[in-house]
Motif scaffolding. Structure first.
Motif, PDB file in Angstrom:
ATOM      1  N   UNK A  33       0.836  -1.205   0.000  1.00  0.00           N
ATOM      2  CA  UNK A  33       0.000   0.000   0.000  1.00  0.00           C
ATOM      3  C   UNK A  33       0.869   1.253   0.000  1.00  0.00           C
ATOM      4  N   UNK A  34       1.956   1.216   0.768  1.00  0.00           N
ATOM      5  CA  UNK A  34       2.856   2.368   0.831  1.00  0.00           C
ATOM      6  C   UNK A  34       3.505   2.613  -0.538  1.00  0.00           C
ATOM      7  N   UNK A  35       3.900   1.544  -1.225  1.00  0.00           N
ATOM      8  CA  UNK A  35       4.498   1.699  -2.545  1.00  0.00           C
ATOM      9  C   UNK A  35       3.495   2.268  -3.541  1.00  0.00           C
ATOM     10  N   UNK A  36       2.254   1.796  -3.464  1.00  0.00           N
ATOM     11  CA  UNK A  36       1.212   2.334  -4.355  1.00  0.00           C
ATOM     12  C   UNK A  36       0.955   3.807  -4.096  1.00  0.00           C
ATOM     13  N   UNK A  37       1.248   4.251  -2.849  1.00  0.00           N
ATOM     14  CA  UNK A  37       1.050   5.663  -2.505  1.00  0.00           C
ATOM     15  C   UNK A  37       2.240   6.524  -2.901  1.00  0.00           C
ATOM     16  N   UNK A  79      -7.989   2.410  -6.224  1.00  0.00           N
ATOM     17  CA  UNK A  79      -7.138   1.926  -7.317  1.00  0.00           C
ATOM     18  C   UNK A  79      -7.913   1.389  -8.508  1.00  0.00           C
ATOM     19  N   UNK A  80      -9.166   1.013  -8.304  1.00  0.00           N
ATOM     20  CA  UNK A  80      -9.985   0.582  -9.436  1.00  0.00           C
ATOM     21  C   UNK A  80     -11.386   1.161  -9.278  1.00  0.00           C
ATOM     22  N   UNK A  81     -12.032   1.396 -10.413  1.00  0.00           N
ATOM     23  CA  UNK A  81     -13.394   1.931 -10.373  1.00  0.00           C
ATOM     24  C   UNK A  81     -14.320   1.218 -11.337  1.00  0.00           C
ATOM     25  N   UNK A  82     -13.741   0.419 -12.262  1.00  0.00           N
ATOM     26  CA  UNK A  82     -14.565  -0.243 -13.256  1.00  0.00           C
ATOM     27  C   UNK A  82     -13.911  -1.559 -13.657  1.00  0.00           C
ATOM     28  N   UNK A  83     -14.636  -2.326 -14.466  1.00  0.00           N
ATOM     29  CA  UNK A  83     -14.094  -3.596 -14.950  1.00  0.00           C
ATOM     30  C   UNK A  83     -12.868  -3.379 -15.819  1.00  0.00           C
ATOM     31  N   UNK A  84     -12.838  -2.278 -16.569  1.00  0.00           N
ATOM     32  CA  UNK A  84     -11.661  -1.980 -17.395  1.00  0.00           C
ATOM     33  C   UNK A  84     -10.429  -1.794 -16.526  1.00  0.00           C
ATOM     34  N   UNK A  85     -10.595  -1.115 -15.373  1.00  0.00           N
ATOM     35  CA  UNK A  85      -9.469  -0.936 -14.452  1.00  0.00           C
ATOM     36  C   UNK A  85      -8.999  -2.281 -13.904  1.00  0.00           C
ATOM     37  N   UNK A  86      -9.952  -3.164 -13.601  1.00  0.00           N
ATOM     38  CA  UNK A  86      -9.611  -4.468 -13.033  1.00  0.00           C
ATOM     39  C   UNK A  86      -8.855  -5.331 -14.030  1.00  0.00           C
ATOM     40  N   UNK A  87      -9.159  -5.182 -15.313  1.00  0.00           N
ATOM     41  CA  UNK A  87      -8.504  -5.993 -16.335  1.00  0.00           C
ATOM     42  C   UNK A  87      -7.127  -5.476 -16.701  1.00  0.00           C
ATOM     43  N   UNK A  88      -6.759  -4.307 -16.196  1.00  0.00           N
ATOM     44  CA  UNK A  88      -5.440  -3.743 -16.492  1.00  0.00           C
ATOM     45  C   UNK A  88      -4.816  -3.190 -15.215  1.00  0.00           C
ATOM     46  N   UNK A  93      -1.721  -3.462  -4.858  1.00  0.00           N
ATOM     47  CA  UNK A  93      -2.941  -3.774  -4.122  1.00  0.00           C
ATOM     48  C   UNK A  93      -4.136  -3.173  -4.811  1.00  0.00           C
ATOM     49  N   UNK A  94      -5.303  -3.852  -4.706  1.00  0.00           N
ATOM     50  CA  UNK A  94      -6.481  -3.313  -5.402  1.00  0.00           C
ATOM     51  C   UNK A  94      -7.774  -3.939  -4.898  1.00  0.00           C
ATOM     52  N   UNK A  95      -7.710  -5.010  -4.075  1.00  0.00           N
ATOM     53  CA  UNK A  95      -8.925  -5.736  -3.711  1.00  0.00           C
ATOM     54  C   UNK A  95      -9.725  -5.065  -2.595  1.00  0.00           C
ATOM     55  N   UNK A  96      -9.082  -4.178  -1.816  1.00  0.00           N
ATOM     56  CA  UNK A  96      -9.800  -3.504  -0.738  1.00  0.00           C
ATOM     57  C   UNK A  96     -10.132  -4.417   0.426  1.00  0.00           C
TER      58      UNK A  96
END
Length: 604
Positions: A33-37, A79-88, A93-96
């Motif tokens: 999470x720190x790296x993503x920030x 980190x994600x808001x749509x299916x397109x974000x999830x596929x790329x 981290x992104x699962x929440x």
């Protein structure tokens, strides 16, 4: 019991069973999470192996005070808001799920200050129960405290290991991260004492970071890999076959910067080392595979240890071919020779080591009988040696090839033979020391490579069976055989499906016709089902050719003349993989003049 909705705390504790295996899992999630920030420095403070305390501080972008409750809410992420974000997905981290899962099984505190705010704020969470957000002084960035891990889940806490063991898991994961992110400074302290520090030096992984994390010995015995094709890029380091391990403890694979475990790629690496690794040993490597995020699914494992490739067969073949070609260049004497210089006044040929007193004979040396006084002990010993091995006692040393003059080119990497030791080893003098060659192992590899080239050039021949053979298989195997019939034909198997669980075999690879072809066919089908390709035929063929080469190689205790020894050295320099024999044993060893000087305490 009637169906009921589970409370949020219990949902998070169930998720914690998948995400939080041990303290190292907590450190992994929080540091990612720190790296993503955007953190460039991360401090990790531990107590009792992380069971009593895990504190992660970073200098990243921080979290706004109003967003702190959302940060520990299930399935809430920036980190994600749509299916397109999830596929790329390009973040770690992104699962929440990480923060709420960790907070549900610990005494948790999240403190942060967003870059645009004047002061920070903190949110305590005790076993999943949220407290109130209150202001708190804090530099830009985030601090996460996890105390008393699994205090409210005693059954899970019983499965934790000793303090030293849990700390070891954290240090190993930190080493894995340090290899992938040399641009980030990482500091680790345990029980108030500094334990590890990796300085952030920017750029991609460097040789210095490799040496820092895996040791000088690994960094000295590696091949640099950098290859791109078909939208794929593979770079990193692979260890020479002579640097093999008893276990897979130095195997690091990263896909788009994410450390993963993948059976298909591990299989490709193992196949690439098949011809050069001693049996039972494991290769060592640090490999970074880069590809379009849309060609890999990272959302297949709660802890994100595994991924799924859209083109798994292509990637397997790409990794195998890249490493196979690189290892093929591991010829004996890989280090280039050094040009010599001539002292015109003395007529002697000096090498770089001439300052230590190493000189070569002139190109037209005197006969040995003229160099040794009659009746001397050395002359008598040489006469006895000559009588024992059938050489005339008066033979001149003129056959000894002198080092070439400077205008004749460089000294060959393996130098020039000077003697044979116990009829087993060739001793060769180079410009910087001594080389020993196991002549049987070296000749075995040379013969083996020639046999493979001859067989590859002639193509794979098949042998029809006089009576077609019925092979009983499972329905899944029959489906694979039917689907991959063209591939099987290329491998030398001509077959048809004769029933739901049976095949009719009509021809087999000619070179392997006398073996257990039915068992070989089953193994090939298993490989095709799991990896999409099989090298069983090539492996079986290579095993047979290896045996042939072993029997045809020069045997121990056979005396070779100097021209024969030099011819063997020259062939080693030109033969692929000549650094190891067919069984993975080293064929040669180098001893520098400085090392030999140390044996005799010279210069002290």
């Amino acid at each position: 019991m009637s169906i009921r909705q589970l409370p949020d705390t219990l949902i998070n504790q169930i998720a914690a069973g998948e995400v939080v295996e041990r303290p190292a899992s907590v450190v992994k999630e929080l540091v990612e999470n720190a790296l993503d920030a955007g953190a460039t420095r991360i401090d990790i403070d531990l107590e009792e192996g992380g069971v009593r305390l895990i504190r992660i501080r970073d200098d990243g972008g921080g979290i706004a005070a109003d967003d702190l409750p959302l940060a520990v809410a299930r399935h809430a992420t920036s980190k994600i808001a749509s299916l397109d974000d999830l596929e790329a997905v390009a973040t770690l981290g992104f699962r929440g799920e990480a923060l709420p899962s960790i907070a549900s099984v610990s005494r948790f505190a999240l403190t942060s200050r967003h870059n645009g705010e004047e002061h920070g704020a903190t949110l305590p969470v005790d076993g999943g129960r949220l407290g109130n957000v209150v202001p708190k002084a804090h530099p830009p960035g985030t601090t996460v405290e996890v105390r008393d891990l699994f205090y409210n889940v005693p059954a899970r806490r019983k499965f934790l290991r000793a303090e030293r063991t849990e700390l070891g898991h954290i240090e190993e994961w930190l080493r894995t991260l340090a290899l992938a992110r040399p641009d980030v400074e990482l500091r680790l302290s345990h029980n108030g004492k500094a334990s590890r520090r990796y300085r952030g030096d920017g750029g991609i992984a460097t040789a210095a970071r490799i040496a820092e994390t895996l040791g000088e010995e690994f960094s000295k015995q590696t091949l640099r890999i950098d290859h791109a094709a078909a939208g794929l890029s593979l770079h990193g380091w692979i260890a020479l076959p002579t640097y093999s391990r008893a276990s897979a403890d130095q195997q690091y694979l990263y896909v788009n910067g994410r450390s993963i475990r993948d059976r298909s790629i591990a299989h490709a690496v193992k196949q690439a080392y098949a011809d050069v690794l001693f049996h039972g040993r494991q290769p060592a490597y640090v490999l970074f595979l880069e590809l379009d995020p849309r060609r890999v699914d990272v959302n297949v494992h709660p802890a994100k240890h595994e991924v799924r490739f859209r083109d798994a067969r292509l990637i397997h073949d790409f990794v195998y071919r890249t490493l196979h070609d690189a290892l093929a260049q591991t010829r004996a004497g890989l280090v280039a020779g050094v040009s010599t210089a001539t002292d015109a006044a003395s007529g002697l040929v000096a090498t770089e080591a001439s300052s230590t007193g190493l000189w070569r004979m002139p190109q037209a040396p005197l006969p040995m009988r003229d160099l040794l006084p009659a009746g001397s002990a050395v002359a008598d010993a040489r006469a006895g040696y000559a009588a024992l091995y059938g050489q005339p006692a008066t033979a001149a040393v003129a056959e000894f090839p002198a080092l070439p003059q400077a205008n004749d080119g460089e000294v060959p990497p393996l130098g020039y033979a000077i003697a044979q030791l116990h009829g087993i080893f060739i001793l060769s003098e180079t410009v910087d020391g001594l080389i020993m060659v196991d002549m049987h192992a070296a000749h075995e590899r040379i013969g083996y490579e020639k046999l493979k080239q001859a067989h590859d050039g002639a193509g794979l021949r098949t042998q029809p069976l006089l009576v077609p053979q019925m092979v009983a298989v499972s329905e899944r195997e029959a489906d694979v055989a039917e689907r991959e019939s063209a591939t099987l034909a290329e491998l030398g198997f001509e077959l048809t499906r004769s029933g739901p669980q049976s095949l009719t075999l009509r021809s087999v690879p000619a070179l392997l016709a006398h073996g257990d072809t039915e068992a070989l066919l089953r193994d090939v089908l298993a490989d095709l089902r799991e990896h999409g390709e099989s090298r069983r035929i090539a492996a079986a063929r290579d095993e047979l050719l290896s045996t042939m080469a072993c029997h045809g190689a020069v045997r121990a205790h056979r005396r070779l003349s100097l021209p024969e020894m030099n011819a063997l050295l020259r062939e080693m320099e030109a033969t692929e993989r000549s650094g190891q024999c067919n069984h993975g044993r080293p064929t040669w060893a180098r001893f520098s003049l400085a090392e030999i000087d140390r044996w005799f305490l010279r210069g002290r």
